[in-house]
Design a protein around this motif. Sequence first.
Motif, PDB file in Angstrom:
ATOM      1  N   SER A  53       0.862  -1.190   0.156  1.00  0.00           N
ATOM      2  CA  SER A  53      -0.030   0.014   0.174  1.00  0.00           C
ATOM      3  C   SER A  53       0.928   1.457  -0.080  1.00  0.00           C
ATOM      4  CB  SER A  53      -0.946  -0.132   1.171  1.00  0.00           C
ATOM      5  OG  SER A  53      -0.007  -0.117   2.403  1.00  0.00           O
ATOM      6  N   ALA A  56       2.055   1.547  -3.397  1.00  0.00           N
ATOM      7  CA  ALA A  56       0.980   2.106  -4.444  1.00  0.00           C
ATOM      8  C   ALA A  56       0.863   3.811  -4.086  1.00  0.00           C
ATOM      9  CB  ALA A  56      -0.140   1.523  -4.363  1.00  0.00           C
ATOM     10  N   ALA A  57       0.874   3.988  -2.834  1.00  0.00           N
ATOM     11  CA  ALA A  57       0.946   5.587  -2.635  1.00  0.00           C
ATOM     12  C   ALA A  57       2.047   6.397  -3.051  1.00  0.00           C
ATOM     13  CB  ALA A  57       0.707   5.913  -1.180  1.00  0.00           C
ATOM     14  N   VAL A  59       3.679   5.656  -5.776  1.00  0.00           N
ATOM     15  CA  VAL A  59       3.403   5.663  -7.180  1.00  0.00           C
ATOM     16  C   VAL A  59       2.512   6.857  -7.640  1.00  0.00           C
ATOM     17  CG1 VAL A  59       2.772   4.463  -9.193  1.00  0.00           C
ATOM     18  CG2 VAL A  59       4.377   3.273  -7.846  1.00  0.00           C
ATOM     19  N   VAL A  60       1.387   6.930  -7.041  1.00  0.00           N
ATOM     20  CA  VAL A  60       0.196   7.684  -7.050  1.00  0.00           C
ATOM     21  C   VAL A  60       1.043   9.221  -7.060  1.00  0.00           C
ATOM     22  CG1 VAL A  60      -1.805   8.616  -6.208  1.00  0.00           C
ATOM     23  CG2 VAL A  60      -1.482   6.009  -6.872  1.00  0.00           C
ATOM     24  N   PHE A  61       1.587   9.335  -5.902  1.00  0.00           N
ATOM     25  CA  PHE A  61       2.378  10.523  -5.472  1.00  0.00           C
ATOM     26  C   PHE A  61       3.231  11.270  -6.705  1.00  0.00           C
ATOM     27  CE2 PHE A  61       5.598  13.071  -3.409  1.00  0.00           C
ATOM     28  CZ  PHE A  61       4.796  14.306  -2.967  1.00  0.00           C
ATOM     29  N   GLY A  63       3.208  10.192  -9.698  1.00  0.00           N
ATOM     30  CA  GLY A  63       2.321  10.412 -11.063  1.00  0.00           C
ATOM     31  C   GLY A  63       1.831  11.706 -10.889  1.00  0.00           C
ATOM     32  N   LEU A  64       1.212  12.148  -9.842  1.00  0.00           N
ATOM     33  CA  LEU A  64       0.539  13.395  -9.664  1.00  0.00           C
ATOM     34  C   LEU A  64       1.674  14.553  -9.531  1.00  0.00           C
ATOM     35  CD1 LEU A  64      -2.173  12.616  -7.158  1.00  0.00           C
ATOM     36  CD2 LEU A  64      -2.625  13.031  -9.319  1.00  0.00           C
TER      37      LEU A  64
END
Length: 138
Positions: A53, A56-57, A59-61, A63-64
Amino acid sequence: MKAFKLENEPKITTGFKTSDDYFDDFSAKVLQQINETKEVKVIPIYKRKNVLSMLAAAVVFIGLLIPIVNNYNNTSKELDEATLETYLSYQSNLNQYDLIKELDTKDIDKLNKSVALEQETLEDILSSNPNIENLISE
């Protein structure tokens, strides 16, 4: 003030006591515990839910964050014409001769190429302006 002597005052006991023969075989006990090998349970990092988790967080961070960094790096450092014109118009101690003094021959050539007045436009400006003498003298 009464003189204080540390040697004469009653001592406070620490409350910690060891048996008399504790330190006799202490080093042997420590070496025995070191020599004993214990089997360590290895947990792979990819099987832990918490790590997945967090990954994943991250990668999202990232990406943003990419568009923000991309936009920050692409911002132009050059001034646009409107900003420059506004700045120059509000400078009260700046006149046309100061501007002319800063021009190069290359800049003057660019101005000659970019300023192309038609005959009708020039006639309209001269006919609508009552101060023709000021325009001619400048």
